[in-house]
Write a protein that holds these residues in place. Structure first.
Motif, PDB file in Angstrom:
ATOM      1  N   LYS A 107      14.919  50.510  23.109  1.00 49.03           N
ATOM      2  CA  LYS A 107      16.016  50.374  22.176  1.00 49.03           C
ATOM      3  C   LYS A 107      17.312  51.006  21.876  1.00 49.03           C
ATOM      4  O   LYS A 107      18.130  50.162  23.081  1.00 49.03           O
ATOM      5  N   TRP A 122      17.743  50.685  25.881  1.00 48.73           N
ATOM      6  CA  TRP A 122      18.072  49.278  26.212  1.00 48.73           C
ATOM      7  C   TRP A 122      19.205  48.705  26.391  1.00 48.73           C
ATOM      8  O   TRP A 122      20.305  48.515  27.616  1.00 48.73           O
ATOM      9  N   THR A 145      15.900  46.426  34.135  1.00 45.40           N
ATOM     10  CA  THR A 145      14.288  46.748  32.999  1.00 45.40           C
ATOM     11  C   THR A 145      13.302  47.495  34.624  1.00 45.40           C
ATOM     12  O   THR A 145      12.585  47.948  34.222  1.00 45.40           O
ATOM     13  N   PHE A 167      13.925  42.230  27.727  1.00 42.07           N
ATOM     14  CA  PHE A 167      13.746  43.206  26.924  1.00 42.07           C
ATOM     15  C   PHE A 167      12.686  43.211  25.596  1.00 42.07           C
ATOM     16  O   PHE A 167      11.794  43.272  25.904  1.00 42.07           O
TER      17      PHE A 167
END
Lengths: 349, 1111
Positions: free
Chosen positions: A273, A276, A282, A325
């Motif tokens: 997380k 991200w 990605t 995600f």
């Protein structure tokens, strides 16, 4: 012409470090490219040998191979400059991948250069520098074989390449093969500090650490990152550097993989997380995961291969367009599952 | 064989105990020492003295039965007391056992033989000596002493040495090897628990206690009766060793009762006294030569040996015993056993030869070999008589075991090796082997000095020449020429005389030549290796003029007379070019050279060589500088170097060259690296093949030593060996390495050399075969492997297009390591599981491959593909590929024929489009079988009667003759092409009739379809489109469109619009192609773009453009 170019760079290098501010527009990589062998960082043993060659002359044919940014081209140029001095322009033929180096060039231009008479002091020979030699065709390399031998009394060859296996065996047999190792962090740090001082860059220690880390022993990248960080933010600290470098921190990713290995999914998800939220794509995250998994020391090879399998499939899905995600989370979860007891996943009634 | 005798002796020796042990020791030393002449001589003398007594008594039984016990008792006790305490106890036991058993079993078991039997003639000396020794001892101590003394002086026989050692030196342990030997024979079991290590060298004073005596007595009485302690020990030993009969006899002869026994026993027990069995033979051999230095001998003796498993052919009984013994051995490793690699004295293994076989437990074989080499030992791959030790691991090959057995070579394990290294003195001490080694070394050094001096002389000569008047020069040259010839014959013996007078002051000008040039051979004798090939070359060249006269009709002695050209081939850096030049020079030829740096296209070869081949050298008519004309110089030789380097721009060069080779009147020497390349095929029958092989280390070493000596660089021989091996015997590279090292070093040590050769290791792209061999069979996945995942993935990238196909082709051919611990059905299941895993991983890899090579071009997945399709499957099934022949991917062939079939179906479908709406799958599944029975089958059954009907059917479906063939080819099962047998008459009729008639065409013709000739040809656009279409889809599309729109109009102008369409459709396909190509290029880094595709694409684009233009 190649000769002209190289001599120009010589000029630039010499002028720039001294001139400082007036040449600020130059990339620091060029500006601080070493001029003398003494300035070259790292690979001390090999450089020492080159220094002896520079002093005594009679340079053998050499192949220098190694990763990018560790001083291959620089050391050849320095060596040539120190060997030939003022005759550099006359007695050096430099060809890199941007020049045509097909078999015809080898047969005509290089052979012609080898036959050319240049008055040089005893123990000095003309030098043909073939940069990025691994991109030469094998035909062209074949054509070099006898040329290297027949004209060895007047001409010596220096090859720089990333992968020495792209050089045909007969050439390797004729050359002294010098393999450059990656620069150590300390070596990169020292050089970066010098440049920072020279350029009056403000920096924090974690900034330097981040630079070194992201460069992975590639001096050129470290300096480029330094310059861009400085140009963009004016201050070099860890955050700024990673903003510039823009790749997920391998240490973080490694920690994440380790968590997965230990089936600590919550911690792994936290790290994911965090990455991200830093805005990494990605693609970046998954390919970093792949790279890290390949080399992570704490996993057994079998575990690595299992992880790579999952990561690979996720990579495929991501490339097919599902770049969410959730995709990454799923991957992390599956990685954790590998090491959990299958019985945990049986729903009890 | 003598083995029996030995066993007897061993028994006797055991009685004497000390003797056998020494014998054991001695054999190794003797082996080592054999080369040394001194020792041999001594042996003789000793033998003369000693033999008188013992020789007759050689037969073990005698010794054991009668004299040995008594005499032995005294002697042994003395020996032990004086020499070595350790072995005494074990020895006794062994002796006892051996005595009892030996007579019976000894003859049978080979190991036993070695020990017990007096060695065969060569080696027998030892045995005899042994026997003698005991005898002597028994009889007269004085005599013995005298002998011993003699021995010491002369280092005569091993026995003598042993005696000396024991008695005089007292330092050495008397090793129990003999005893062990004896035991073995008794049991005939291969494994003996020979006391591997003498407890330590240094219980120098063993007091001959009653043990010896006891032993003897006991021997006489019963097998094991010894001192109580001993007895116990013996029993335990016997149990351990091979309960039945194979108790390894621990032959340590040191006779000290209590302390030593205690110590010795455990040690013996733990140490699996393997050495005894095989060692005896060696010992014997050694004995013959010269007795070892006692200390060294002790050490040798003390090294724990392992009983090698008997080779399979051995009797079942023996086998069992062996295995057990082996197992025991492996179960209880010697005390020394630890993975710690000891550091020893430099060069301590000098003169010893080792063979590694089987899987070692703690060492990788390479490590072990490196270890031996580091300490100056020699490593060979196959055991032979000269082998000093075999380092035996598990799973050694039966063949090797057989050799070991027959030659009676000492076998040890890693621990024994460590022990050797730990204890041997520097330079091998003064053992025989070391002495021999030293001598050899000295001889080599001298040779080197000589060579260096010669070289210097030569150099001086050359300088002189340059300085001297021209006439003088000429004279000297002639001289030199003579000299060289002499040299060639006699290995450069006689240069000194001529060069001596030429000496002059040498200029001190810095020599800035490369070493490879500076030290290029100037005489044939200086060429390293390939002597016979060079000789052949010389002979051929010498006989060439005669061959020309006879018009190449006479083959000559070696069959080279019919060839006008010679092709030398071999790996780089072994002197091919040098040899060719040198030979040509020595034979007085003028050299014309052409190499890869010259353009050698067909035209240039033909024209350029025409000028050369019919001419003679000008040097035969004129000469500068007032030199005399040398008539011989008229001759010319053409050296074409790097023939396999003919590449782009040399089109047709190889063929033209081969043609020239067939008719040249001038000798031609061709040189290439790889003769087997397909492009070298034209030379197959017109040239005389001279394969050059990599010279051996020995060939190169002295040359390199000479160079190093001349340059003042100190390089010990083992370092040079490492360099040479590291570079794969590439002489040029070794010279380069030495020259680079000289830059900043005055001396080079082993590790330096090793790391250097590692750094200089030539990295060559592996061929697909090597790749798959490495990943599957190379032990990369073995537990001891240090290869990282990255390295394995790198392997894939050596040839990313073939490597995974190769793996897929061969992954079933291994004997997976993972399954090696299973047996029977379990193993089968495990294998299935592994193969399943591997196969599923390969198919996963195929999914990835789709994304890479499919429409998406996701090249970033390459590493994933590597892991999926290459590394991961290999991780499951990797293991020995022995007995499996690596295959080339059959996928490639199948894939291309599948594509061809598909194309044919598409073509058929295209033609049938007006009559049938089926897609190509349906055509294949529904129409083709029916068509087959209506056409092919009909022709087969009805013969030519059916021809008109068949043709009608074809016309109605717009099928062409090609389609007919295609349908035939597409048949499977009972329709298989092979099974169809159409009468040749029917076939001919069919063809004739079909060609006579005109057939309706559904559209303008595509591809290979028969066509109404000229008109179509005239239209370039059309043809190009067609060509492009030779990759499937395009064709079909074109056809389809044509059918739909064009109908039968054959008019050019009508057709053109169709072309546009055809072109239009191809576009997307073409684009795909281009993408692929691009990606290919990126991937391969080299421009391996397939020309076809590229062209096709280009044409496609062109045609589009044109089509539009016309519109």
């Amino acid at each position: 012409m190649a000769q002209g170019e190289s001599s120009k760079t010589v000029h630039g290098i010499k002028a720039n470090p001294n001139a400082g501010g007036s040449n600020y527009e130059l990339p620091w990589v060029e500006k601080y490219r070493p001029v003398y062998l003494d300035d070259i960082v790292g690979n001390t043993e090999t450089i020492e040998r080159l220094k002896i060659i520079a002093k005594d002359g009679n340079m053998p044919h050499v192949i220098i191979s190694g990763m990018p940014g560790i001083g291959k081209t620089t050391s050849i140029l320095c060596l040539a400059r120190q060997l030939l001095g003022d005759a550099y322009k006359e007695a050096v033929l430099e060809l890199n991948a941007s020049d045509e180096r097909g078999i015809d060039v080898v047969r005509n231009r290089i052979k012609g250069f080898a036959q050319k008479k240049v008055t040089l002091p005893a123990g000095r020979q003309k030098i043909v520098i073939l940069d990025e030699a691994d991109s030469m065709t094998s035909g062209a390399q074949q054509a070099l074989r006898r040329t290297m031998e027949i004209y060895s009394s007047t001409t010596r060859f220096a090859f720089a390449c990333n992968q020495s296996n792209k050089i045909i065996e007969p050439l390797q047999s004729r050359c002294a093969i010098l393999r450059y190792a990656r620069l150590t962090d300390a070596q990169v740090v020292r050089r970066i500090n010098q440049i920072c001082t020279a350029e009056k860059v403000e920096f924090s220690d974690d900034g330097i650490a981040a630079l070194v880390f992201s460069a992975e022993g590639d001096m050129r990248q470290a300096i480029n990152n330094l310059q861009s960080t400085f140009a963009g933010f004016g201050f070099v600290n860890g955050d700024n550097v990673f903003k510039v470098v823009d790749s997920p921190h391998p240490i973080k990713v490694q920690a994440m993989i380790k968590c997965c290995h230990e089936t600590k999914i919550d911690e792994a998800m936290d790290i994911l997380k965090e990455l991200w939220d830093l805005g990494y794509s990605t693609h970046d995250i998954i390919s970093t995961m792949f790279r890290v998994t390949k080399t992570i020391p704490s996993l057994s090879e079998h575990a690595k291969l299992e992880f790579i399998k999952e990561i690979g499939f996720t990579h495929m899905r991501i490339l097919e367009g599902v770049q969410t995600f959730l995709q990454l989370s799923g991957c992390v979860a599956r990685l954790c599952k590998i090491n959990m007891k299958p019985s945990l996943f049986i729903i009890k009634k | 064989m003598p083995s029996d005798i030995r066993s007897f002796f061993g028994g006797g020796g055991q009685g004497t105990q000390k003797l056998p042990a020494r014998k054991e020791e001695a054999p190794p030393t003797k082996k080592r020492g054999r080369p040394a002449t001194r020792r041999v001589i001594h042996d003789d003398s000793e033998e003369d003295d000693a033999p008188t007594k013992p020789t007759p008594k050689k037969s073990a039984p005698k010794a054991k039965r009668e004299p040995t016990p008594e005499g032995q008792a005294t002697t042994t006790s003395d020996y032990f007391g004086s020499k070595k305490p350790k072995r005494s106890e074990p020895v006794k036991r062994k002796n006892a056992t051996t005595e009892v058993t030996t007579p019976k079993a000894s003859p049978k078991s080979s190991p036993a033989k070695s020990r017990t039997k007096p060695s065969p003639p060569a080696t027998n000396g030892r045995t005899s000596t042994r026997a003698k020794k005991p005898m002597t001892y028994n009889e007269d101590e004085d005599n013995i002493d005298a002998y011993l003394n003699d021995d010491d002086d002369g280092a005569d026989d091993i026995f003598a040495a042993d005696f000396k050692n024991r008695r005089i030196d007292t330092d050495n342990y008397v090793e129990s090897l003999d005893v062990t030997h004896v035991k073995l024979p008794h049991h005939q079991t291969p494994k003996r628990k020979g006391t591997k290590k003498a407890k330590d060298d240094h219980e120098e004073n063993y007091e001959p206690d009653g043990h010896d005596i006891n032993m003897k007595d006991t021997d006489a009485d019963s097998d094991f009766t010894v001192s109580d302690d001993h007895k116990e020990a013996v029993k335990s030993k016997s149990k351990d060793g091979g309960k039945s009969t194979k108790t390894s006899s621990r032959k340590r002869k040191s006779v000290e009762l209590s302390e030593e026994d205690e110590e010795a026993e455990p040690s013996k027990k733990t140490r699996k006294a393997a050495p005894a069995k095989k060692s005896p033979v060696k010992k014997k051999a050694k004995k013959e030569d010269v007795p070892e230095n006692p200390k060294v001998q002790e050490i040798f003796d003390s090294i724990p040996t392992i009983r090698p498993p008997t080779p399979p052919p051995a009797s079942g009984e023996a086998k069992k015993f062996n295995f057990r013994a082996q197992h025991a051995n492996s179960g209880a490793p010697p005390s020394a056993g630890s993975a710690d690699i000891p550091t020893g004295q430099p060069n301590c293994l000098a003169g010893l030869t080792f063979v590694f076989t089987g899987l070692l437990q703690t060492l990788q074989r390479e490590e072990g070999q490196a270890l031996v080499k580091r300490y100056g030992g020699k490593v060979t791959t196959a055991p032979s008589k000269k082998t000093s030790y075999v380092v035996l691991g598990s799973d050694a090959g039966p063949k090797k075991l057989q050799t070991i057995r027959t030659n009676g070579i000492k076998t040890i394990d890693e621990d024994g090796l460590f022990e050797l290294i730990r204890r041997l003195p520097a330079n091998g001490g003064d053992s025989k082997a070391a002495a021999a080694y030293e001598e050899k070394q000295k001889a080599e050094e001298e040779k080197i000095k000589k060579m260096a001096a010669e070289m210097e002389r030569e150099e001086r000569q050359e300088k002189q020449k340059a300085e001297e008047a021209k006439m003088n020069q000429l004279a000297t040259r002639m001289q030199k020429g003579d000299q060289r010839k002499d040299g060639a014959g006699r290995a450069g013996g006689g240069k000194a005389s001529s060069s001596g007078n030429l000496e002059k002051a040498v200029e001190a000008r810095p020599d800035n030549r490369l070493w490879t040039v500076k030290y290029a051979p100037t005489q044939l004798s200086q060429i390293c290796g390939n002597k016979t090939q060079v000789d052949k070359l010389q002979k051929w060249l010498k006989n060439f003029p005669r061959a020309v006269r006879t018009n190449f009709k006479l083959a000559g002695a070696d069959g080279s007379g019919t060839y006008r050209a010679v092709i030398i081939h071999g790996p780089p850096g072994i002197g091919k070019t040098t040899a060719a030049h040198l030979v040509a020079k020595l034979e007085g030829y003028d050299i014309v050279e052409s190499n890869a740096s010259d353009t050698r296209s067909k035209k240039l070869v033909e024209e350029g060589l025409r000028g050369v081949l019919s001419t003679t050298s000008l040097l035969g008519y004129f000469s500068g500088d007032g030199k005399q004309v040398e008539a011989s110089k008229k001759k010319m030789v053409l050296i074409m170097d790097e023939v396999d380097g003919m590449s782009a721009g040399d089109r047709g060069g190889v063929g033209a060259l081969a043609a020239v080779c067939k008719k040249t009147q001038v000798p031609m020497i061709l040189i290439c690296n790889d003769r087997r390349l397909p492009k070298m095929k034209p030379f197959d029958h017109c040239t005389y093949d001279l394969p050059f092989r990599r010279p051996t280390v020995d060939h190169i070493r002295s040359r390199i030593m000479t160079i190093a000596f001349r340059e003042g660089l100190k390089v010990p021989p083992n370092v040079i060996n490492a360099l040479i091996e590291g570079s794969n015997a590439d002489i040029r590279q070794v010279v380069n390495m030495v020259s680079t090292a000289k830059l900043d070093q005055e001396a080079m040590d082993f590790d330096g050399g090793k790391s250097m050769s590692k750094a200089w290791e030539k990295h060559v792209i592996l061929k697909p075969w090597d790749i798959v061999g490495k990943i599957l069979g190379g032990g990369m996945f073995a537990a001891s492997s240090k290869a990282t995942l990255n390295e394995k993935i790198e392997l894939y990238f050596n040839d990313h297009e073939l490597s995974y196909l190769m793996l897929q082709e061969n992954y079933l051919g291994t004997n997976p390591i993972v399954a090696s611990t299973y047996t029977g059905k379990e193993r089968n299941l495990k294998m299935l599981e592994l193969v399943d895993n591997a196969a599923s991983s390969i198919s996963d890899g195929d999914l990835v491959d789709r994304m890479i090579h499919g429409s998406q071009q996701q090249w970033s997945l390459m590493p994933t593909h590597a892991a999926f399709s290459f590394v991961r499957p290999a991780s499951f099934v990797s293991g020995s590929m022995a007995g499996y022949k690596t295959g080339f991917p059959s996928w490639l062939g199948k894939n291309s024929s599948a594509q061809k079939m598909q194309r044919m179906v598409k073509e058929i479908q295209g033609h049938m489009r007006l009559r049938s709406s089926a897609d190509r799958h349906e055509i294949r599944q529904s129409y083709v079988p029916v068509l087959w029975s209506q056409m092919v089958k009909k022709l087969e059954t009805d013969g030519k009667e059916a021809v008109p009907a068949v043709i009608d059917l074809m016309d109605s479906y717009f099928l062409t003759k090609d389609d007919f063939d295609a349908i035939q080819e597409l048949g499977v099962g009972y329709m298989d092409q092979e099974k169809v047998n159409i009468e040749s008459q029917a076939k001919a009729t069919f063809t004739r009739l079909y060609n006579q008639q005109s057939h309706p065409l559904p559209f303008m013709k595509a591809g290979n379809v028969l066509q109404p000739k000229a008109k179509q040809k005239e239209q370039p656009d059309l043809e190009e489109a067609i060509e492009e279409s030779d990759d499937d889809q395009v064709i079909n599309e074109v056809k389809e469109e044509d059918e739909e729109e064009v109908d039968l109009s054959k008019d050019k102008y009508v057709k053109q619009p169709k072309k546009k369409k055809a072109a239009a459709k191809p576009k997307p396909a073409a684009k795909k192609r281009t993408k692929k190509d691009d990606s290919d290029e990126e991937l391969s880094d080299e421009e391996e773009v397939k020309p076809k595709k590229g062209k096709a694409v280009a044409r496609g684009n062109n045609s589009k453009g044109r089509g539009r233009g016309r519109k």
